[in-house]
Design a protein around this motif. Structure first.
Motif, PDB file in Angstrom:
ATOM      1  N   PHE A 122     102.872  34.800  73.816  1.00 28.15           N
ATOM      2  CA  PHE A 122     103.845  34.494  72.772  1.00 28.15           C
ATOM      3  C   PHE A 122     103.613  33.105  72.161  1.00 28.15           C
ATOM      4  N   VAL A 123     103.042  32.186  72.933  1.00 28.80           N
ATOM      5  CA  VAL A 123     102.833  30.832  72.417  1.00 28.80           C
ATOM      6  C   VAL A 123     101.903  30.864  71.216  1.00 28.80           C
ATOM      7  N   ARG A 124     100.751  31.519  71.374  1.00 29.14           N
ATOM      8  CA  ARG A 124      99.799  31.588  70.264  1.00 29.14           C
ATOM      9  C   ARG A 124     100.384  32.359  69.086  1.00 29.14           C
ATOM     10  N   GLN A 125     101.134  33.416  69.382  1.00 32.70           N
ATOM     11  CA  GLN A 125     101.752  34.204  68.314  1.00 32.70           C
ATOM     12  C   GLN A 125     102.748  33.346  67.528  1.00 32.70           C
ATOM     13  N   PHE A 126     103.518  32.544  68.244  1.00 33.97           N
ATOM     14  CA  PHE A 126     104.499  31.667  67.596  1.00 33.97           C
ATOM     15  C   PHE A 126     103.794  30.608  66.754  1.00 33.97           C
ATOM     16  N   GLU A 127     102.739  30.024  67.289  1.00 31.76           N
ATOM     17  CA  GLU A 127     101.969  29.027  66.540  1.00 31.76           C
ATOM     18  C   GLU A 127     101.440  29.606  65.236  1.00 31.76           C
ATOM     19  N   GLN A 128     100.881  30.800  65.326  1.00 32.93           N
ATOM     20  CA  GLN A 128     100.314  31.441  64.133  1.00 32.93           C
ATOM     21  C   GLN A 128     101.402  31.797  63.124  1.00 32.93           C
ATOM     22  N   GLY A 129     102.556  32.225  63.629  1.00 38.39           N
ATOM     23  CA  GLY A 129     103.652  32.599  62.741  1.00 38.39           C
ATOM     24  C   GLY A 129     104.214  31.417  61.971  1.00 38.39           C
ATOM     25  N   ILE A 130     104.421  30.290  62.664  1.00 42.45           N
ATOM     26  CA  ILE A 130     104.935  29.096  61.988  1.00 42.45           C
ATOM     27  C   ILE A 130     103.909  28.566  61.000  1.00 42.45           C
ATOM     28  N   ALA A 131     102.644  28.504  61.426  1.00 37.01           N
ATOM     29  CA  ALA A 131     101.591  28.002  60.538  1.00 37.01           C
ATOM     30  C   ALA A 131     101.503  28.842  59.266  1.00 37.01           C
ATOM     31  N   ALA A 132     101.560  30.155  59.406  1.00 36.07           N
ATOM     32  CA  ALA A 132     101.493  31.038  58.242  1.00 36.07           C
ATOM     33  C   ALA A 132     102.700  30.831  57.333  1.00 36.07           C
ATOM     34  N   ARG A 133     103.860  30.632  57.935  1.00 39.76           N
ATOM     35  CA  ARG A 133     105.081  30.470  57.149  1.00 39.76           C
ATOM     36  C   ARG A 133     105.014  29.234  56.261  1.00 39.76           C
ATOM     37  N   TYR A 189     109.614  22.538  48.555  1.00 45.35           N
ATOM     38  CA  TYR A 189     109.615  21.490  47.537  1.00 45.35           C
ATOM     39  C   TYR A 189     108.800  22.028  46.358  1.00 45.35           C
ATOM     40  N   LYS A 190     109.470  22.247  45.240  1.00 48.61           N
ATOM     41  CA  LYS A 190     108.841  22.836  44.054  1.00 48.61           C
ATOM     42  C   LYS A 190     108.078  24.111  44.417  1.00 48.61           C
ATOM     43  N   GLY A 191     108.673  24.903  45.297  1.00 45.11           N
ATOM     44  CA  GLY A 191     108.109  26.187  45.671  1.00 45.11           C
ATOM     45  C   GLY A 191     107.104  26.150  46.801  1.00 45.11           C
ATOM     46  N   GLN A 192     106.697  24.966  47.230  1.00 42.08           N
ATOM     47  CA  GLN A 192     105.725  24.855  48.321  1.00 42.08           C
ATOM     48  C   GLN A 192     106.474  24.527  49.619  1.00 42.08           C
ATOM     49  N   PRO A 193     106.118  25.205  50.715  1.00 43.89           N
ATOM     50  CA  PRO A 193     106.895  25.037  51.949  1.00 43.89           C
ATOM     51  C   PRO A 193     106.883  23.611  52.483  1.00 43.89           C
ATOM     52  N   CYS A 194     108.033  23.131  52.915  1.00 47.07           N
ATOM     53  CA  CYS A 194     108.078  21.904  53.699  1.00 47.07           C
ATOM     54  C   CYS A 194     107.358  22.182  55.017  1.00 47.07           C
ATOM     55  N   GLY A 195     106.586  21.213  55.450  1.00 45.24           N
ATOM     56  CA  GLY A 195     105.719  21.415  56.601  1.00 45.24           C
ATOM     57  C   GLY A 195     104.278  21.605  56.204  1.00 45.24           C
ATOM     58  N   SER A 196     104.034  21.678  54.889  1.00 47.91           N
ATOM     59  CA  SER A 196     102.671  21.903  54.390  1.00 47.91           C
ATOM     60  C   SER A 196     102.061  20.658  53.769  1.00 47.91           C
ATOM     61  N   TYR A 197     102.779  19.532  53.824  1.00 50.74           N
ATOM     62  CA  TYR A 197     102.350  18.342  53.084  1.00 50.74           C
ATOM     63  C   TYR A 197     101.644  17.326  53.982  1.00 50.74           C
ATOM     64  N   GLY A 198     100.687  16.636  53.378  1.00 52.55           N
ATOM     65  CA  GLY A 198     100.048  15.524  54.051  1.00 52.55           C
ATOM     66  C   GLY A 198      99.016  15.925  55.076  1.00 52.55           C
ATOM     67  N   ASP A 199      98.612  14.938  55.865  1.00 51.29           N
ATOM     68  CA  ASP A 199      97.557  15.152  56.854  1.00 51.29           C
ATOM     69  C   ASP A 199      98.057  15.942  58.054  1.00 51.29           C
TER      70      ASP A 199
END
Length: 377
Positions: A32-43, A169-179
């Motif tokens: 479930f850990v890897r599945q959760f990681e992949q799910g959040i990353a995709a979101r 933010y302007k349609g782009q997911p929070c969590g997707s910004y920066g390094d």
């Protein structure tokens, strides 16, 4: 008592937890850990997700993975949770503080611009390595000017999106910004694992570094030989199982949060002596992670007294963050001497939030509204 937060656990949480127990996969090694990681990353449109034990350690690992250390400086908002400053200080670096925007309560981009111009253009300060942006309470930081400044001055960006899963933010997911970005799954978040956090990045190298740091820096071929010191920041399969069940309902949770916020605004808009959260900006609609209010100056008492009076009526509340430049622990260290950040100082003293958890009912919202009207009459 109406609690300030109560999570909603009405999905597949029990089913997935039972699967963990039945299969014996209860540690961080479970699927479930890897599945959760992949799910959040995709979101959030990231290539990599690295699950950790909470949001605070996600910041610690992120700062370490970026190589920030002794002699470096990281710009952060003064109005934030102490985890942000602590991660910088523990790395041996120094937080550089910026005041808040009085409307959104987020870091003030114009003040940041002035600070960078003064420190880098005028003083030639080469110690500033990164900007840590923290999305506060329901509205995201205005990212465009921050990104432009980071590019201009070649600064790293750490995005603390602990409160913003499901926000854009302007349609782009929070969590997707920066390094690199971080999230928290504490019980008051839109998705909870009880405790838990996530590091998110598009960089293969940063992802590999974070996975190593969270797992004691074990070597692949010689497990108990260590070339670096890491931490045990691992998330368990049990936590991830709850997180996956929660993620299945995230869109419903976001809709529910916004409806709760709108109902509060309708019920409280006639109280002219308080400032309510901004419903929307030109870049985002409020997600109302919590419903915060700020007492105007005509109220003859502060947030602490208002919270006490509401508590006597059975209404749970929580204070706003206390500014970093006024934290006793940092004063003892000799940090931030003589600094003043008036907006953060004011909202920390006159701001608090009312019951905002996903399990909150319409009847409870009505009760909270009645109590507020009585206290602030």
């Amino acid at each position: 008592m109406i609690p300030v937060n109560e999570p909603l656990l009405t999905g597949n949480e029990k089913k997935y937890l039972a699967e963990c127990i039945d299969t014996g996969w209860i540690s961080s090694e479970g699927p479930f850990v890897r599945q959760f990681e992949q799910g959040i990353a995709a979101r959030v449109s990231r290539r990599h997700g690295i699950a950790v034990s909470n949001g605070s350690v996600a910041l610690e690992a992120a700062v370490a993975a970026l190589g920030i250390g002794e002699g470096d400086e990281v710009i952060i908002p003064t109005f934030t949770i102490i985890s942000c400053a602590a991660a910088v200080v523990r790395a041996g670096a120094m937080p550089v503080l910026i005041d808040s925007d009085p409307i959104t309560w987020n870091i003030d981009a114009e003040k940041l611009k002035i600070k960078l111009k003064d420190e880098i253009d005028r003083k030639g300060n080469k110690k500033i390595k990164a900007i840590m942006v923290v999305h506060i309470y329901g509205l995201p930081v205005d990212m465009e000017p921050i990104l432009e400044l980071a590019e201009k001055y070649r600064l790293l960006i750490i995005e603390d999106a602990a409160e913003m899963l499901g926000q854009t933010y302007k349609g782009q997911p929070c969590g997707s910004y920066g390094d690199i970005s971080t999230m928290s799954f504490y019980p008051n978040k839109h998705v909870t694992t009880g405790e838990g956090g996530m590091i998110l990045t598009d960089s293969d190298a940063l992802a590999e570094k974070c996975r190593s740091l969270r797992n004691l820096c074990f070597l692949a071929k010689k497990r108990f030989v260590h070339e670096e010191l890491g931490w045990n920041f691992r998330m368990t399969n049990l936590q991830a199982a709850v997180g996956i069940a929660q993620m299945e309902q995230l869109d419903v949770f976001v809709i529910k949060k916004r409806k709760m916020g709108q109902k509060y605004t309708e019920l409280l808009s006639d109280i002219k002596s308080i400032d309510l959260p901004v419903q929307k900006t030109d870049y985002a609609e409020n997600i109302y992670w919590v419903y915060g209010i700020v007492l105007k100056d005509e109220i003859p008492f502060d947030a602490e007294e208002a919270m006490k009076r509401l508590g006597e009526k059975g209404i749970g509340t929580r204070p706003f963050f206390w500014p970093m430049h006024e934290q006793p622990v940092f004063k003892k260290m000799g940090f931030f001497k003589g600094e003043s950040h008036p907006v953060a100082e004011r909202i920390s003293r006159r701001g608090f939030y009312i019951p905002s958890g996903l399990a909150l009912t319409d009847n409870q919202i009505n009760e909270v509204s009645r109590a507020l009207h009585e206290v602030l009459a």
